[in-house]
Design a protein around this motif. Structure first.
Motif, PDB file in Angstrom:
ATOM      1  N   GLU A   1       0.862  -1.192   0.000  1.00 31.55           N
ATOM      2  CA  GLU A   1       0.000   0.000   0.000  1.00 31.55           C
ATOM      3  C   GLU A   1       0.888   1.228   0.000  1.00 31.55           C
ATOM      4  O   GLU A   1       1.701   1.417   0.891  1.00 31.55           O
ATOM      5  CB  GLU A   1      -0.947   0.016   1.193  1.00 31.55           C
ATOM      6  CG  GLU A   1      -1.905   1.204   1.164  1.00 31.55           C
ATOM      7  CD  GLU A   1      -2.984   1.118   2.233  1.00 31.55           C
ATOM      8  OE1 GLU A   1      -3.863   2.003   2.268  1.00 31.55           O
ATOM      9  OE2 GLU A   1      -2.940   0.172   3.046  1.00 31.55           O
TER      10      GLU A   1
ATOM     11  N   GLU B   1      -6.357  -1.841 -13.595  1.00 31.13           N
ATOM     12  CA  GLU B   1      -6.962  -1.256 -12.397  1.00 31.13           C
ATOM     13  C   GLU B   1      -8.277  -1.972 -12.149  1.00 31.13           C
ATOM     14  O   GLU B   1      -9.125  -2.060 -13.039  1.00 31.13           O
ATOM     15  CB  GLU B   1      -7.209   0.243 -12.537  1.00 31.13           C
ATOM     16  CG  GLU B   1      -7.854   0.808 -11.282  1.00 31.13           C
ATOM     17  CD  GLU B   1      -7.981   2.324 -11.275  1.00 31.13           C
ATOM     18  OE1 GLU B   1      -8.383   2.872 -10.247  1.00 31.13           O
ATOM     19  OE2 GLU B   1      -7.689   2.953 -12.314  1.00 31.13           O
TER      20      GLU B   1
ATOM     21  N   ARG C   1      -8.298   6.220  -3.840  1.00 32.97           N
ATOM     22  CA  ARG C   1      -7.748   4.875  -3.713  1.00 32.97           C
ATOM     23  C   ARG C   1      -7.847   4.127  -5.048  1.00 32.97           C
ATOM     24  O   ARG C   1      -8.897   4.135  -5.697  1.00 32.97           O
ATOM     25  CB  ARG C   1      -8.503   4.108  -2.624  1.00 32.97           C
ATOM     26  CG  ARG C   1      -7.998   2.683  -2.367  1.00 32.97           C
ATOM     27  CD  ARG C   1      -8.882   2.016  -1.320  1.00 32.97           C
ATOM     28  NE  ARG C   1      -8.395   0.706  -0.945  1.00 32.97           N
ATOM     29  CZ  ARG C   1      -8.646  -0.416  -1.608  1.00 32.97           C
ATOM     30  NH1 ARG C   1      -9.409  -0.375  -2.700  1.00 32.97           N
ATOM     31  NH2 ARG C   1      -8.179  -1.579  -1.176  1.00 32.97           N
TER      32      ARG C   1
ATOM     33  N   GLU D   1      -6.805   0.288  -6.834  1.00 32.92           N
ATOM     34  CA  GLU D   1      -6.302  -1.082  -6.708  1.00 32.92           C
ATOM     35  C   GLU D   1      -5.735  -1.518  -8.059  1.00 32.92           C
ATOM     36  O   GLU D   1      -6.463  -1.670  -9.033  1.00 32.92           O
ATOM     37  CB  GLU D   1      -7.424  -2.028  -6.269  1.00 32.92           C
ATOM     38  CG  GLU D   1      -6.973  -3.462  -6.062  1.00 32.92           C
ATOM     39  CD  GLU D   1      -8.083  -4.369  -5.562  1.00 32.92           C
ATOM     40  OE1 GLU D   1      -7.992  -5.602  -5.793  1.00 32.92           O
ATOM     41  OE2 GLU D   1      -9.047  -3.860  -4.968  1.00 32.92           O
TER      42      GLU D   1
ATOM     43  N   GLU E   1      -3.500  -4.180 -10.389  1.00 33.54           N
ATOM     44  CA  GLU E   1      -3.010  -5.554 -10.508  1.00 33.54           C
ATOM     45  C   GLU E   1      -1.968  -5.615 -11.623  1.00 33.54           C
ATOM     46  O   GLU E   1      -2.217  -5.190 -12.750  1.00 33.54           O
ATOM     47  CB  GLU E   1      -4.154  -6.509 -10.825  1.00 33.54           C
ATOM     48  CG  GLU E   1      -3.708  -7.964 -10.943  1.00 33.54           C
ATOM     49  CD  GLU E   1      -4.817  -8.904 -11.368  1.00 33.54           C
ATOM     50  OE1 GLU E   1      -5.620  -9.278 -10.489  1.00 33.54           O
ATOM     51  OE2 GLU E   1      -4.898  -9.229 -12.569  1.00 33.54           O
TER      52      GLU E   1
ATOM     53  N   THR F   1      -0.887  -7.462  -6.460  1.00 29.26           N
ATOM     54  CA  THR F   1      -1.801  -6.322  -6.337  1.00 29.26           C
ATOM     55  C   THR F   1      -1.197  -5.294  -5.404  1.00 29.26           C
ATOM     56  O   THR F   1      -0.681  -5.633  -4.336  1.00 29.26           O
ATOM     57  CB  THR F   1      -3.178  -6.770  -5.814  1.00 29.26           C
ATOM     58  OG1 THR F   1      -3.744  -7.727  -6.720  1.00 29.26           O
ATOM     59  CG2 THR F   1      -4.117  -5.584  -5.674  1.00 29.26           C
TER      60      THR F   1
ATOM     61  N   ILE G   1      -2.038  -1.352  -3.654  1.00 29.29           N
ATOM     62  CA  ILE G   1      -3.018  -0.295  -3.409  1.00 29.29           C
ATOM     63  C   ILE G   1      -2.292   1.043  -3.478  1.00 29.29           C
ATOM     64  O   ILE G   1      -1.356   1.283  -2.719  1.00 29.29           O
ATOM     65  CB  ILE G   1      -3.702  -0.457  -2.045  1.00 29.29           C
ATOM     66  CG1 ILE G   1      -4.347  -1.847  -1.933  1.00 29.29           C
ATOM     67  CG2 ILE G   1      -4.735   0.642  -1.831  1.00 29.29           C
ATOM     68  CD1 ILE G   1      -5.412  -2.121  -2.955  1.00 29.29           C
TER      69      ILE G   1
END
Length: 323
Positions: free
Chosen positions: A73, A100, A137, A139, A141, A155, A157
């Motif tokens: 993260e 994403e 935010r 996410e 990949e 993955t 963040i």
């Protein structure tokens, strides 16, 4: 006289591949690529390599994928945000992709930025991609695949924060002509770095910090500045008093010795975590000076287009007297 492109080593390599003479095919195709790279030669070289791996009968492996991030993260203010790393596999990397993951109801839908690598397989592939990410935010990949079709995903963040901290003012009191006490809190999800009140530093820590600070000033304004650990900054000022009236903050309303007046809403400061400001509030609301008795005209709005509610701006039982 007419000339046409001719790739003898490439065409020989394709013929040897079709005859299953893989070693010779590999040699001819590699020579062709050294002389002049072509998509067709890369395509058949990948087929030759895959056939040789399958013929050897080795245990299938998955690619290794290393990102240039220390944690899963990341908080950043970068624009664009850079995703980089390296993929490795003895069975050759054939593809690297970045997606994403978008939340749609109860499921997540991939939004592919693009494939980063697809021109001929390699055992080691460094990659770098610039992503135009908005505030908030995300996410992301990252996936890689080898010639046998085995893949590895990771993955990360990305918390994109390009806004300064929220400053919440709970109470402001002018106790004397020069001493002012101000209470409130500062919040930023990325973590706090600095806070100053009228140039006086206040030690902060964590993501949310509550403070009560008494300062000495000869001005009727308090300057507030807060910075998060990414370098985003919030700067604004609060006017403290007019003609000796004491100002305090109560939720969304400003209390002037018993008379409540609505708060003018604007960015940077906050009341109950709603971004607002009390800058120049006295320029928009008329108050009875301390040496006059309160009347029904107390705390009435000026000619600006702002209407108070029926509950606002009524004199209290203390008749709105100054301290």
């Amino acid at each position: 006289m007419h000339f046409v492109d001719y790739f003898p080593h490439r065409e020989l390599g394709i013929i040897y591949y079709q005859k299953r003479d893989l070693e010779t095919a590999k040699k001819e195709l590699e020579i062709s690529l050294e002389h002049f790279p072509s998509a067709k030669a890369r395509f058949y070289l990948d087929r030759v390599r895959k056939a040789m791996i399958e013929t050897e009968g080795k245990t299938p492996t998955r690619p290794s994928l290393t990102l240039d991030f220390e944690t899963d993260e990341i908080w950043t203010r970068d624009d664009p945000v850079v995703i980089s790393g390296i993929a490795k596999d003895e069975n050759y990397i054939s593809k690297i992709a970045i997606k994403e993951m978008i939340q749609t109801g109860a499921s997540k839908k991939p939004d592919v930025f693009n494939s980063l690598f697809s021109e001929g397989s390699q055992k080691q592939v460094p990659f770098k991609k610039l992503l135009p990410l908005s505030q908030g935010r995300h996410e992301i990949e990252i996936s890689t695949r080898n010639l046998l079709g085995n893949s590895t995903q990771k993955t990360v963040i990305l918390q994109v924060d390009r806004e300064g901290p929220i400053i919440t003012i709970e109470d402001i009191q002018k106790k004397t002509e020069s001493d002012i006490t101000i209470s409130g809190s500062v919040y930023d999800g990325a973590g706090l770095s600095e806070l100053s009140i009228s140039g006086q530093p206040v030690a902060v820590r964590g993501s949310e910090f509550f403070f009560t600070k008494t300062i000495r000033t000869d001005k009727n304004d308090v300057q507030l500045s807060a910075t998060d650990r990414l370098g985003n900054q919030t700067v604004d000022s609060c006017r403290l008093a007019v003609d000796g009236w004491r100002l305090t903050v109560d939720g969304y309303r400003l209390t002037v010795d018993g008379c409540r007046v609505p708060v003018i809403r604007a960015p940077l400061l906050a009341f109950n975590n709603q971004r607002t400001t009390v800058t120049d509030i006295m320029n928009n609301w008329q108050l009875v000076p301390p040496n006059r008795q309160p009347s029904t005209a107390n705390c009435q709005p000026s000619t600006v287009n702002r209407q108070p509610s029926t509950a606002n701006c009524q004199p209290s039982t203390v008749n709105c007297q100054p301290p």
